[in-house]
Design a protein around this motif. Structure first.
Motif, mmCIF file in Angstrom:
data_model
loop_
_atom_site.group_PDB
_atom_site.id
_atom_site.type_symbol
_atom_site.label_atom_id
_atom_site.label_comp_id
_atom_site.label_asym_id
_atom_site.label_seq_id
_atom_site.Cartn_x
_atom_site.Cartn_y
_atom_site.Cartn_z
ATOM 1 N N SER A 270 37.596 9.266 -0.593
ATOM 2 C CA SER A 270 38.843 10.062 -0.547
ATOM 3 C C SER A 270 38.555 10.922 -0.421
ATOM 4 O O SER A 270 38.079 12.428 -1.326
ATOM 5 N N GLN B 295 34.992 7.981 6.045
ATOM 6 C CA GLN B 295 33.471 7.043 5.867
ATOM 7 C C GLN B 295 32.595 7.501 7.041
ATOM 8 O O GLN B 295 32.682 7.814 8.239
ATOM 9 N N ILE C 82 40.220 7.755 8.099
ATOM 10 C CA ILE C 82 41.033 6.762 7.602
ATOM 11 C C ILE C 82 41.939 7.222 6.683
ATOM 12 O O ILE C 82 42.149 7.469 5.713
ATOM 13 N N PHE D 168 45.698 0.202 5.746
ATOM 14 C CA PHE D 168 44.900 1.358 5.745
ATOM 15 C C PHE D 168 44.924 1.428 7.914
ATOM 16 O O PHE D 168 45.716 0.244 7.803
ATOM 17 N N GLY D 169 44.467 2.307 8.459
ATOM 18 C CA GLY D 169 44.863 2.369 9.807
ATOM 19 C C GLY D 169 43.751 1.803 9.796
ATOM 20 O O GLY D 169 42.423 1.903 9.260
ATOM 21 N N GLN D 170 43.193 2.335 11.494
ATOM 22 C CA GLN D 170 41.468 1.417 12.137
ATOM 23 C C GLN D 170 40.826 2.515 11.931
ATOM 24 O O GLN D 170 39.657 2.550 12.267
ATOM 25 N N HIS E 149 47.183 8.511 1.507
ATOM 26 C CA HIS E 149 45.817 8.772 1.106
ATOM 27 C C HIS E 149 44.857 9.510 2.631
ATOM 28 O O HIS E 149 45.470 8.414 3.596
ATOM 29 N N ILE F 180 32.682 5.309 2.148
ATOM 30 C CA ILE F 180 33.300 6.152 2.019
ATOM 31 C C ILE F 180 34.533 7.037 0.870
ATOM 32 O O ILE F 180 33.698 6.566 -0.749
ATOM 33 N N LEU G 19 46.709 -0.686 -1.539
ATOM 34 C CA LEU G 19 46.818 0.075 0.447
ATOM 35 C C LEU G 19 46.785 -0.540 1.286
ATOM 36 O O LEU G 19 45.985 -1.625 1.603
ATOM 37 N N ARG H 68 50.181 3.975 0.832
ATOM 38 C CA ARG H 68 50.451 2.467 -0.302
ATOM 39 C C ARG H 68 52.557 2.486 -0.498
ATOM 40 O O ARG H 68 52.986 3.407 -0.613
ATOM 41 N N LEU I 192 41.036 9.276 3.972
ATOM 42 C CA LEU I 192 39.694 9.271 3.553
ATOM 43 C C LEU I 192 38.504 8.870 4.980
ATOM 44 O O LEU I 192 38.783 9.394 5.940
ATOM 45 N N GLY J 22 28.394 4.819 6.221
ATOM 46 C CA GLY J 22 29.124 3.668 5.654
ATOM 47 C C GLY J 22 29.987 3.645 4.075
ATOM 48 O O GLY J 22 30.848 3.270 3.979
#
Lengths: 115, 108
Positions: free
Chosen positions: B45, B37, B86, B98-100, B33, B43, B96, B90, B35, B41
């Motif tokens: 998809s 942001q 982001i 997540f990366g930073q 995925h 988020i 999920l 999955r 995303l 704030g």
């Protein structure tokens, strides 16, 4: 559809106080999630639920409890808040029945500060 | 080592430039995925993909399953594209990871 909603949007607590964050979704999603987001770190999973009446621990569950009494609601509780729980909390939902991969929908977030 | 690594962490560019954000992962996945942001704030998809390439407007996402790598491209970048992007994967447990995130700033 409202999608995923969270209440409250902001909250300030003193150490040791308790509170409950409410997440609601109107998309009939099976799965719901609570994440926390801290500076310099990716979203981390606190707890999740794969259906009404079920909950499971995620990556960082300590200090939190959850309940999913109704399919559309997922509650996150802090029994005794600590400064380390200062964070932005996101609720999300996904997984309509029968589909293995689904887009995840996020709530607007709750900014919590623990003094 | 994180399961999901994004690069760069921060990216500043001029309006109109072609943008590439990279995501590498170390686990088997069923889907990846992307995303977005925004500064407020929220988020949202952008893409969910398990193979090949997807395009939506000026955004293009590609994935190479064999190399465990995905890229997000933005053509003709605009200041309104400024956001944190982001990558999330999955995996077998269907949750999920997540990366930073990559903080993108587009200057006019």
């Amino acid at each position: 559809n409202a999608g995923v909603t969270q209440t409250p949007k902001f909250r300030v607590l003193k150490t040791g106080q308790s509170m409950t964050l409410l997440c609601a979704q109107d998309m009939n999603h099976e799965y719901m999630y609570w994440y926390r987001q801290d500076p310099g770190m990716g979203l981390r999973l606190i707890h999740y639920s794969v259906g009404e009446g079920t909950t499971a621990k995620g990556e960082v569950p300590d200090g939190y409890n959850v309940s999913r009494l109704k399919k559309q609601n997922f509650l996150l509780g802090l029994e005794s808040a600590a400064p380390s729980q200062t964070s932005v909390y996101f609720c999300a939902s996904d997984r309509t029945s029968g589909r293995p991969n689904n887009e995840q929908f996020f709530g607007p977030g709750t900014r919590l500060t623990v003094l | 080592k994180n399961e999901v690594e994004q690069s760069p962490q921060n990216l500043t560019a001029q309006e109109g430039e072609f943008i590439t954000i990279n995501c590498s992962y170390s686990v088997g996945i069923s889907a990846l995925h992307w995303l977005q942001q925004h500064p407020g704030g929220g988020i949202v998809s952008l893409f969910m993909l398990s193979s090949g390439k997807k395009k939506h407007g000026r955004l293009i996402a590609t994935i190479n399953i064999q190399e465990k790598h995905s890229s997000l491209h933005i053509t003709a970048s605009h200041p309104r594209d400024s956001a944190v992007y982001i990558c999330a994967v999955r995996g077998g447990a269907q949750k999920l990871v997540f990366g930073q995130g990559t903080r993108l700033t587009i200057n006019p």
